[in-house]
Design a protein around this motif. Structure first.
Motif, PDB file in Angstrom:
ATOM      1  N   ASN A  53       0.810  -1.216   0.000  1.00  0.00           N
ATOM      2  CA  ASN A  53       0.000   0.000   0.000  1.00  0.00           C
ATOM      3  C   ASN A  53       0.845   1.268   0.000  1.00  0.00           C
ATOM      4  OD1 ASN A  53       0.986  -0.451   2.524  1.00  0.00           O
ATOM      5  ND2 ASN A  53      -0.974  -0.572   3.550  1.00  0.00           N
ATOM      6  N   PRO A  54       1.628   1.465  -1.065  1.00  0.00           N
ATOM      7  CA  PRO A  54       2.350   2.740  -1.157  1.00  0.00           C
ATOM      8  C   PRO A  54       1.348   3.881  -1.300  1.00  0.00           C
ATOM      9  CG  PRO A  54       2.509   1.546  -3.229  1.00  0.00           C
ATOM     10  CD  PRO A  54       1.836   0.629  -2.260  1.00  0.00           C
ATOM     11  N   PHE A  55       1.722   5.064  -0.842  1.00  0.00           N
ATOM     12  CA  PHE A  55       0.795   6.190  -0.948  1.00  0.00           C
ATOM     13  C   PHE A  55       0.688   6.627  -2.406  1.00  0.00           C
ATOM     14  CE2 PHE A  55       2.499   6.771   3.467  1.00  0.00           C
ATOM     15  CZ  PHE A  55       1.371   6.238   4.075  1.00  0.00           C
ATOM     16  N   PRO A  56      -0.532   6.590  -2.960  1.00  0.00           N
ATOM     17  CA  PRO A  56      -0.688   6.813  -4.398  1.00  0.00           C
ATOM     18  C   PRO A  56      -0.385   8.246  -4.838  1.00  0.00           C
ATOM     19  CG  PRO A  56      -2.830   6.620  -3.342  1.00  0.00           C
ATOM     20  CD  PRO A  56      -1.810   6.297  -2.298  1.00  0.00           C
ATOM     21  N   THR A  57      -0.426   9.186  -3.906  1.00  0.00           N
ATOM     22  CA  THR A  57      -0.169  10.570  -4.315  1.00  0.00           C
ATOM     23  C   THR A  57       1.322  10.903  -4.287  1.00  0.00           C
ATOM     24  OG1 THR A  57      -0.577  11.206  -2.035  1.00  0.00           O
ATOM     25  CG2 THR A  57      -2.400  11.484  -3.581  1.00  0.00           C
ATOM     26  N   MET A  58       2.140   9.960  -3.815  1.00  0.00           N
ATOM     27  CA  MET A  58       3.551  10.287  -3.606  1.00  0.00           C
ATOM     28  C   MET A  58       4.475   9.526  -4.546  1.00  0.00           C
ATOM     29  SD  MET A  58       3.882  10.304   0.476  1.00  0.00           S
ATOM     30  CE  MET A  58       2.657  11.074   1.527  1.00  0.00           C
ATOM     31  N   SER A  59       5.639  10.143  -4.814  1.00  0.00           N
ATOM     32  CA  SER A  59       6.668   9.481  -5.608  1.00  0.00           C
ATOM     33  C   SER A  59       7.352   8.416  -4.742  1.00  0.00           C
ATOM     34  CB  SER A  59       7.689  10.517  -6.056  1.00  0.00           C
ATOM     35  OG  SER A  59       8.350  11.029  -4.922  1.00  0.00           O
ATOM     36  N   ILE A  60       8.201   7.627  -5.397  1.00  0.00           N
ATOM     37  CA  ILE A  60       8.951   6.600  -4.669  1.00  0.00           C
ATOM     38  C   ILE A  60       9.746   7.266  -3.546  1.00  0.00           C
ATOM     39  CG2 ILE A  60      10.843   4.925  -4.889  1.00  0.00           C
ATOM     40  CD1 ILE A  60       9.891   4.525  -7.821  1.00  0.00           C
ATOM     41  N   TYR A  61      10.417   8.357  -3.913  1.00  0.00           N
ATOM     42  CA  TYR A  61      11.245   9.106  -2.959  1.00  0.00           C
ATOM     43  C   TYR A  61      10.420   9.547  -1.750  1.00  0.00           C
ATOM     44  CZ  TYR A  61      14.741  12.666  -1.628  1.00  0.00           C
ATOM     45  OH  TYR A  61      15.665  13.427  -0.974  1.00  0.00           O
ATOM     46  N   ASP A  62       9.270  10.168  -2.037  1.00  0.00           N
ATOM     47  CA  ASP A  62       8.431  10.676  -0.940  1.00  0.00           C
ATOM     48  C   ASP A  62       7.801   9.551  -0.134  1.00  0.00           C
ATOM     49  OD1 ASP A  62       8.992  13.257  -1.533  1.00  0.00           O
ATOM     50  OD2 ASP A  62       7.222  13.563  -2.788  1.00  0.00           O
ATOM     51  N   ASN A  63       7.528   8.427  -0.801  1.00  0.00           N
ATOM     52  CA  ASN A  63       6.974   7.297  -0.071  1.00  0.00           C
ATOM     53  C   ASN A  63       7.939   6.815   1.006  1.00  0.00           C
ATOM     54  OD1 ASN A  63       4.407   5.696  -0.437  1.00  0.00           O
ATOM     55  ND2 ASN A  63       4.795   6.329  -2.540  1.00  0.00           N
ATOM     56  N   VAL A  64       9.223   6.754   0.652  1.00  0.00           N
ATOM     57  CA  VAL A  64      10.208   6.303   1.635  1.00  0.00           C
ATOM     58  C   VAL A  64      10.256   7.280   2.802  1.00  0.00           C
ATOM     59  CG1 VAL A  64      12.628   5.746   2.022  1.00  0.00           C
ATOM     60  CG2 VAL A  64      11.553   5.133  -0.136  1.00  0.00           C
ATOM     61  N   LEU A  65      10.134   8.568   2.490  1.00  0.00           N
ATOM     62  CA  LEU A  65      10.233   9.592   3.533  1.00  0.00           C
ATOM     63  C   LEU A  65       8.897   9.903   4.197  1.00  0.00           C
ATOM     64  CD1 LEU A  65      12.634  12.046   1.735  1.00  0.00           C
ATOM     65  CD2 LEU A  65      13.159  10.671   3.733  1.00  0.00           C
ATOM     66  N   ALA A  66       7.847   9.149   3.793  1.00  0.00           N
ATOM     67  CA  ALA A  66       6.493   9.500   4.250  1.00  0.00           C
ATOM     68  C   ALA A  66       6.402   9.645   5.770  1.00  0.00           C
ATOM     69  CB  ALA A  66       5.494   8.457   3.757  1.00  0.00           C
ATOM     70  N   GLY A  67       7.060   8.739   6.503  1.00  0.00           N
ATOM     71  CA  GLY A  67       6.999   8.784   7.960  1.00  0.00           C
ATOM     72  C   GLY A  67       7.493  10.114   8.502  1.00  0.00           C
ATOM     73  N   TYR A  68       8.540  10.662   7.869  1.00  0.00           N
ATOM     74  CA  TYR A  68       9.068  11.950   8.317  1.00  0.00           C
ATOM     75  C   TYR A  68       8.156  13.083   7.881  1.00  0.00           C
ATOM     76  CZ  TYR A  68      13.294   9.388   9.387  1.00  0.00           C
ATOM     77  OH  TYR A  68      14.180   8.494   9.926  1.00  0.00           O
ATOM     78  N   LYS A  69       7.801  13.049   6.598  1.00  0.00           N
ATOM     79  CA  LYS A  69       6.981  14.131   6.052  1.00  0.00           C
ATOM     80  C   LYS A  69       5.661  14.270   6.799  1.00  0.00           C
ATOM     81  CE  LYS A  69       8.836  14.887   1.689  1.00  0.00           C
ATOM     82  NZ  LYS A  69       8.702  15.423   0.378  1.00  0.00           N
ATOM     83  N   ALA A  78      10.844  -0.506   2.796  1.00  0.00           N
ATOM     84  CA  ALA A  78      11.778   0.625   2.879  1.00  0.00           C
ATOM     85  C   ALA A  78      11.156   1.781   3.662  1.00  0.00           C
ATOM     86  CB  ALA A  78      12.161   1.096   1.481  1.00  0.00           C
ATOM     87  N   ARG A  79       9.869   1.988   3.454  1.00  0.00           N
ATOM     88  CA  ARG A  79       9.167   3.071   4.138  1.00  0.00           C
ATOM     89  C   ARG A  79       9.185   2.859   5.656  1.00  0.00           C
ATOM     90  NH1 ARG A  79       3.156   3.590   2.161  1.00  0.00           N
ATOM     91  NH2 ARG A  79       2.965   1.645   3.309  1.00  0.00           N
ATOM     92  N   SER A  80       9.043   1.601   6.068  1.00  0.00           N
ATOM     93  CA  SER A  80       9.100   1.306   7.496  1.00  0.00           C
ATOM     94  C   SER A  80      10.525   1.429   8.022  1.00  0.00           C
ATOM     95  CB  SER A  80       8.613  -0.116   7.765  1.00  0.00           C
ATOM     96  OG  SER A  80       7.224  -0.139   7.817  1.00  0.00           O
ATOM     97  N   LEU A  81      11.490   0.914   7.236  1.00  0.00           N
ATOM     98  CA  LEU A  81      12.888   0.953   7.682  1.00  0.00           C
ATOM     99  C   LEU A  81      13.377   2.392   7.834  1.00  0.00           C
ATOM    100  CD1 LEU A  81      14.461  -1.820   5.449  1.00  0.00           C
ATOM    101  CD2 LEU A  81      13.877  -1.976   7.868  1.00  0.00           C
ATOM    102  N   ALA A  82      12.862   3.277   6.969  1.00  0.00           N
ATOM    103  CA  ALA A  82      13.308   4.674   6.996  1.00  0.00           C
ATOM    104  C   ALA A  82      13.078   5.309   8.356  1.00  0.00           C
ATOM    105  CB  ALA A  82      12.592   5.473   5.912  1.00  0.00           C
ATOM    106  N   MET A  83      12.079   4.824   9.072  1.00  0.00           N
ATOM    107  CA  MET A  83      11.783   5.388  10.391  1.00  0.00           C
ATOM    108  C   MET A  83      12.708   4.835  11.471  1.00  0.00           C
ATOM    109  SD  MET A  83       9.449   7.553   9.963  1.00  0.00           S
ATOM    110  CE  MET A  83       8.769   7.927  11.571  1.00  0.00           C
ATOM    111  N   LYS A  84      13.710   4.065  11.065  1.00  0.00           N
ATOM    112  CA  LYS A  84      14.644   3.432  12.007  1.00  0.00           C
ATOM    113  C   LYS A  84      13.886   2.588  13.034  1.00  0.00           C
ATOM    114  CE  LYS A  84      18.305   6.058  10.614  1.00  0.00           C
ATOM    115  NZ  LYS A  84      17.998   5.891   9.170  1.00  0.00           N
ATOM    116  N   THR A  85      12.980   1.777  12.539  1.00  0.00           N
ATOM    117  CA  THR A  85      12.206   0.937  13.434  1.00  0.00           C
ATOM    118  C   THR A  85      13.096  -0.165  13.987  1.00  0.00           C
ATOM    119  OG1 THR A  85      11.550  -0.268  11.470  1.00  0.00           O
ATOM    120  CG2 THR A  85       9.968   1.264  12.357  1.00  0.00           C
TER     121      THR A  85
END
Lengths: 252, 282
Positions: free
Chosen positions: A94-110, A160-167
């Protein structure tokens, strides 16, 4: 014996008046993969959804017991903080459909309003995508929509999106059930790699998958923990008769 | 036996023919209206039509600038009133638990508002705004229009959000994103095309409304920029001019009808563009 990271004591989960989990007590060890196995409706998904407090999203749901992470009961912590430490990957990518790959990875921060410099962001994106084994496939079009990727790639993007949050812990809820065998093999290999950085708890229907990729296995039946132990032992010499019958395909 | 099959085939072609003819007849009213309005209205369209206000009684020429501007002001104002209002209610309904009685009542009320005749809404706006203020005003007209826009915005917002897979919401929550941030930064952007379409449809619904404006905006033959004063609108001008005995005003009414139809056509086109451009592939 490796370090305990998560200590679950007498976990009970309810939905309305129906009890889904009965007194589940077990430990998870850091940098190991643990499979949660059992027939449909046995409470596997509910169990991992309790761990990152997703189960209580529904006001009709209730959880009692203790889930101890670093000497703190997560059930008493703010659920938002728990979810930033314990990431989750779902059955369907379930990647966020409004976001690019780059932004999806950073979604947790954004989405949480955490500001990062350009360099930091680039580093997080590359690092997370590399860990998720997706970097080489997408590095040339990071600004395309995440939903344009294939199913397996999308699932790795979600990792990757989950890992980006340093879980510290990654919960995988049947992450390969919607993928083809090739993409499944990819994710399975990835789990082996991911163990260096995180602890993995994976719900799976697929017994051979549990045997291939995990160090420990918990067998749940009708909301009760029947058996828990090292995967190899549990699969070869199960202590409990029910486990043996399930593994032999006699029910479930 | 053979006869039987022949008869069935005949029957089948007969029904096909009936449906074809009736389907073609659906075009008929539209073609008639367009033909009538265009052939009569086109004569009124010239530069003066867009830059002048209606001429004095008896004089020929003049334009409908006052009504175009009035419609623009009032629709714009009603959007400003109805969109935040309806959007909030729509999001609230989406977010409410399934068994919430309040949400049930709210949905019911929205459906009832939808079916209230527009003239009644006009009278209510008259009682609420015109009587206390003791004058007709564009503002009161905008309120009446906003009430008419409300149900469509509320329902389209709620329904669009419901169509977005729950998994998306969970993905965001699982990243430790708070509930309302998830709603506003994930769910609403993902449903933006549906929500905008609902907004555009509701504009199309109110731009041609005469009844709610008769008792509120009242109409004015002058170019007015003050929303606290009576103001004209295209449908009002059509209504007033068509009722008048003057030939030149009749022409204005036909011209105004033409641009009103043109405008609604543009809105329909706009919706198609919105859906194409903003649609989020889930």
């Amino acid at each position: 014996m490796s370090n305990k990271i998560l200590d679950i004591k007498n976990l009970n989960a309810f939905y309305q008046n129906h009890q889904i989990l009965h007194d589940v007590t077990l430990n998870f060890f850091s940098n190991k993969a643990t499979a949660i196995m059992g027939p449909s409706g046995c409470g596997k998904t509910t169990f991992i959804r309790c761990i990152n407090r997703m189960h209580e999203l529904d006001p009709k749901a209730k959880v009692t017991g203790e889930i101890i992470l670093h000497n703190q009961n997560t059930l008493d912590m703010d659920s938002i903080l728990v979810r930033r430490k314990i990431g989750m990957v779902f059955q369907r990518a379930n990647p966020f459909p409004t976001m690019s790959i780059y932004d999806n990875v950073l979604a947790g921060y954004k989405l949480n309003g955490i500001k990062k410099s350009r360099d930091e962001k680039d580093e997080i994106v590359q690092d997370s995508l590399e860990k998720a084994g997706l970097w080489h496939e997408v590095k040339d079009f990071l600004h395309r929509k995440g939903t344009l990727l294939s199913g397996g790639q999308q699932q790795r993007l979600c990792i990757a999106r989950s890992l980006a949050m340093k879980t510290e812990i990654l919960l995988l809820d049947e992450p390969t059930s919607a993928l083809d065998p090739y993409a499944t093999a990819n994710i399975e290999e990835l789990i082996e790699e991911l163990k260096k950085d995180v602890t993995i708890i994976i719900v799976t229907h697929n017994m051979s998958q549990a045997a291939r990729v995990t160090d420990y296995t918990a067998f749940l039946y009708e909301g009760k923990l029947i058996e828990f132990g090292e995967t190899e032992k549990l699969f070869t010499v199960p202590k409990h008769k029910m486990t043996e019958e399930y593994l032999a395909g006699r029910f479930g | 036996m053979k006869n039987d099959i022949f008869f069935r085939k005949l029957q089948s072609s007969f029904f096909f023919l009936v449906m074809l003819v009736l389907s073609l007849m659906v075009f008929l009213p539209l073609i008639c209206i367009l033909y009538y309005v265009i052939s009569r209205g086109i004569k009124a369209i010239n530069l003066d039509f867009f830059t002048q206000i209606p001429s004095h009684v008896g004089d020929s020429g003049g334009g409908v600038l006052n009504a175009i501007m009035g419609s623009f002001y009032m629709v714009f104002l009603s959007i400003i009133i109805a969109v935040p209002w309806g959007l909030s209610a729509g999001i609230f309904l989406y977010d409410a638990p399934d068994d919430s009685r309040f949400a049930y009542l709210l949905r019911l009320s929205v459906d009832i508002i939808q079916s209230i005749p527009s003239i009644v809404i006009g009278i209510v706006a008259y009682v609420w705004f015109v009587m206390p203020m003791q004058k007709f005003s564009a503002l009161s007209g905008s309120f009446a229009l906003a009430i008419m826009m409300l149900p469509m915005i509320v329902r389209s917002t709620e329904e669009t959000l419901r169509l977005i897979p729950k998994t998306l919401k969970e993905a965001s929550l699982a990243l430790g994103v708070p509930h309302y941030t998830t709603l506003f930064k994930i769910m609403i952007p993902s449903g933006v095309s549906g929500i905008l379409t609902g907004g555009a449809l509701s504009i199309g619904r109110v731009v041609g409304e005469t009844a709610p404006l008769i008792f509120t905006a009242f109409g004015s033959p002058y170019l007015v920029h003050n929303i606290l004063k009576p103001m004209d609108a295209l449908p009002l001008l059509i209504y007033n001019c068509a009722m008048s005995p003057y030939e030149s005003w009749h022409t204005l009414a036909w011209g105004a009808s033409l641009i009103l139809i043109f405008f609604t056509l543009c809105i329909n086109l706009l919706i198609k563009i919105i859906v194409k451009k903003w649609e989020v592939v889930l």
